[in-house]
Enzyme design. Structure first.
Site, PDB file in Angstrom:
ATOM      1  N   HIS A  70      -7.989  13.184 -34.133  1.00 44.61           N
ATOM      2  CA  HIS A  70      -8.473  13.187 -32.750  1.00 44.61           C
ATOM      3  C   HIS A  70      -7.742  12.160 -31.880  1.00 44.61           C
ATOM      4  O   HIS A  70      -7.790  12.246 -30.654  1.00 44.61           O
ATOM      5  CB  HIS A  70      -9.964  12.882 -32.692  1.00 44.61           C
TER       6      HIS A  70
ATOM      7  N   ASP B 132      -9.877  20.404 -41.131  1.00 48.72           N
ATOM      8  CA  ASP B 132     -11.076  19.691 -40.703  1.00 48.72           C
ATOM      9  C   ASP B 132     -11.897  20.620 -39.809  1.00 48.72           C
ATOM     10  O   ASP B 132     -11.349  21.455 -39.088  1.00 48.72           O
ATOM     11  CB  ASP B 132     -10.663  18.439 -39.927  1.00 48.72           C
TER      12      ASP B 132
ATOM     13  N   HIS C  32     -13.415  20.054 -37.153  1.00 48.73           N
ATOM     14  CA  HIS C  32     -13.200  19.790 -35.731  1.00 48.73           C
ATOM     15  C   HIS C  32     -11.733  20.021 -35.369  1.00 48.73           C
ATOM     16  O   HIS C  32     -10.844  19.803 -36.186  1.00 48.73           O
ATOM     17  CB  HIS C  32     -13.580  18.347 -35.385  1.00 48.73           C
TER      18      HIS C  32
ATOM     19  N   ASP D  20     -15.252  18.209 -43.759  1.00 49.99           N
ATOM     20  CA  ASP D  20     -16.529  18.378 -43.079  1.00 49.99           C
ATOM     21  C   ASP D  20     -16.852  19.841 -42.796  1.00 49.99           C
ATOM     22  O   ASP D  20     -17.880  20.135 -42.181  1.00 49.99           O
ATOM     23  CB  ASP D  20     -16.599  17.548 -41.800  1.00 49.99           C
TER      24      ASP D  20
END
Length: 656
Positions: free
Chosen positions: A147, A187, A189, A280
């Site tokens: 991120h 991931d 996200h 995740d």
């Protein structure tokens, strides 16, 4: 490459690097408060690998701190300077304030060292693999990185570890012959930072599969749309596969691999693959809400090993269920070492939405990758799992388990049972399905109790408050709200004045820039009068509002404010919620009853008020845009004229 003879078969002994350094555990929340991205994540992975004799089979590497010149290849000078110095004594008084201005970030005295080691570790393993000293390697690092953007830390990430290593190989070590790199970000996200860093670079094929929910899932923007394909010479080299909802599992991910990633990888023919290996999306993860098993991850990785002569680097990103992330990482290490997945099978089918997303991605990118132009056989797309909202029982029983077909062989049962929580406890259903929400016991219980939520700030504007209930976004909101699980509108809306002081504190916000935001003094005063708009909602909805107001999400396994807290606040007058201790609105205040229903508001604590008075926390008048929204709420609510509302806000802006 070494070979050992066993009977009539030859077994290839792969040289696999493994890197872990406990110094990365020094990065923690300032007061050791609980946070999902905590040191136990990497400790648990390492302990799981040790218990299964993985390090003994690997080349264990020493960590190195990244050099600034390599970080500066993808990050700005200001950003590198900030992360280098944030843990020093000169930042002691400012550290928390700086973190509060960033998106989902904390700092402490160990953050700088951990961030430099994390980035340096991924460089180290990537360089060893590129040189041919190792066939593949894995770096157990934190803080994660994908991120982190050019000039900003966000989403638990300080430096973009994978981007730093990718840039290092392509630009600093061209003699190693790594000219094309495939970055696979699995991931849950979207890897917004990595995407932006290679947006125009055809040497990097960036592939991200992530939960998106039309921009409402973190990082809650449009960066992860399938239409975001790169620009200029990089057009077509950015591939996003955005899930429309949670609960995607092995079958969905494998379908994406087979129908998008693998065909494109064959055409791209990378010299190395770096995996942003967040776990995740694993079953049981409290943030991801998806259902990939260790077996599923092992198959995804095995399919990638057919490329780049198996030159693969795994760099840990997210993953917040400790058992789940450890078992998934172990499964991947077995693949790197033995070049085969762990034993198991998956017989579930992809969701209908998965096929819809796959076909949209293929159509968008077919001009750049001709292999995607072919139609997917109907015999594949006709096999679909039931819609996600049908996969959750409406029973209130905690023991109700997910009955979705997701079959594994006998020798995988122990692993799956070890990491699987009853899926009825997880908030992983379609966000529009209220019946599904009742399968979470606390939601069913709290939905039976009403409260008045009294608002004194931006939520006085009805349209804005309804975003917290029904989802959406209005002017002045930095992000789209996911809404409450129960999207029924308030049963009634009333206005009332209370003998409390309205004031404005903090010097800036991410959405509004410079200027304070509204707070209510927790203690009453006969000399003060504050207008408040009251919404009659359920205690379940109040919890969802609390989470969205404080942490931009309503994904939780337990309530922040339950019936016991309601009794306590009625008796004591206020309750400070531990889960939001570091947030601005962590204090629930009791304001009496209306129609025998408790009236609650959320604000700061008395200790915060003292900090405002002593100037430890700054008092600051609101900016014009923020003030105008408050005025709009008061005027549309029929309480004051525009002139009167403006005078009211101006009066509240005076010092305490």
């Amino acid at each position: 490459m070494e070979e050992s003879e066993s009977g009539d078969s030859m077994t290839i002994q792969r040289r696999v690097g493994l890197l872990y350094d406990e110094r990365m555990c020094k990065h923690n929340t300032p007061d050791d408060d609980y946070h999902p991205e905590n040191p136990n994540r990497i400790k648990t992975i390492w302990n799981k690998l040790v218990a299964n004799n993985i390090p003994q089979r690997c080349v264990v590497l020493n960590a190195k701190e990244a050099e600034d010149k390599y970080l500066l290849a993808v990050h700005s000078k200001n950003h590198v300077n900030l992360i280098r110095n944030i843990s020093s004594k000169q930042f002691d008084s400012r550290r928390n304030r700086i973190a509060a201005k960033l998106n989902s970030i904390y700092f402490n005295e160990g953050s700088s060292e951990a961030a430099y080691i994390a980035a340096g570790s991924v460089i180290e393993v990537a360089e060893r693999v590129a040189k041919g000293e190792l066939h593949s390697a894995a770096a157990i690092v934190r803080p994660p990185g994908h991120h982190a953007e050019h000039d900003e830390a966000m989403g638990f990430c300080l430096f973009n570890n994978v981007a730093v290593a990718t840039s290092f190989l392509l630009d600093e070590r061209p003699e190693l012959g790594i000219k094309k790199i495939l970055i696979v970000d699995w991931d849950v996200h979207h890897g917004n930072g990595t995407q932006k860093m290679f947006w125009k670079d055809p040497r990097v094929l960036f592939f991200s599969v992530h939960r998106h929910e039309f921009g409402s899932f973190y990082p809650a923007n449009d960066d992860g749309l399938y239409t975001m394909i790169g620009q200029g010479p990089g057009a077509g080299y950015n591939i996003n596969v955005p899930w429309e909802h949670g609960r995607c599992g092995d079958a969905d991910y494998l379908a994406v691999w087979d129908q998008i990633l693998i065909p494109v990888a064959k055409e791209f023919d990378p010299d190395m693959i770096i995996v942003s290996a967040g776990f995740d999306a694993a079953v049981g993860d409290p943030l991801g809400g998806c259902r990939v098993t260790p077996y599923g991850y092992s198959v995804l990785l095995k399919k990638l090993m057919d490329f780049a002569h198996g030159k693969i680097v795994l760099a840990l990103e997210g993953g917040y269920n400790l058992d789940s992330v450890a078992n998934s990482f172990l499964a991947c290490m077995e693949v790197l070492l033995e070049s085969k997945p762990i034993a198991g099978s998956s017989e579930a089918y992809p969701f209908e939405s998965t096929w819809r997303v796959i076909q949209a991605v293929r159509k968008k990118l077919s001009a750049y990758w001709p292999t995607l132009a072919d139609e997917i056989p109907l015999k594949l797309t006709s096999h679909k799992a039931p819609p996600p909202h049908l996969l959750i029982s409406s029973s209130d029983s905690e023991d109700e388990v997910d009955k979705t077909p997701n079959i594994v062989s006998d020798n995988m049962v122990a692993v799956v049972q070890e990491i699987t929580e009853p899926l009825s406890k997880l908030k992983v259903e379609d966000s529009h399905d209220q019946a599904a929400a009742k399968s979470v016991p606390w939601r069913s219980e709290l939905s039976k109790t009403d409260i008045w939520h009294a608002t004194f700030g931006l939520n006085m504007w009805k349209r804005r408050f309804l975003c917290y209930i029904q989802g959406g976004q209005v002017d002045g909101m930095g992000k789209r709200c996911s809404g409450s699980m129960d999207k029924n509108p308030p049963k009634e809306i009333l206005w009332k004045t209370f003998s409390h002081r309205l004031f404005f504190g903090h010097e800036s916000t991410r959405t509004w820039g410079s200027g304070g935001v509204a707070f209510l003094h927790p203690e009453s005063s006969v000399d003060e009068n504050t207008y408040m708009c009251m919404y009659q909602i359920t205690l379940e909805q109040f919890n969802d509002v609390l989470f969205q107001e404080n942490v931009s999400s309503n994904e939780m396994d337990s309530p922040a404010f339950d019936l016991a807290d309601l009794q306590s606040v009625t008796n004591q007058g206020s309750v400070s919620l531990e889960v939001f201790k570091k947030q601005w609105y962590h204090n629930v205040v009791y304001l009496g009853k209306e129609k025998d229903i408790p009236i609650l508001t959320i604000t700061c604590s008395l200790s915060d008020v003292e900090s405002f008075k002593s100037k430890k926390l700054p008092l600051c008048a609101p900016c014009n845009e923020y003030a105008n929204t408050l005025i709009q709420g008061l005027v549309e609510g029929g309480q004051l004229s525009e002139e009167e509302a403006s005078a009211y806000i101006k009066a509240a802006s005076k010092p305490l």
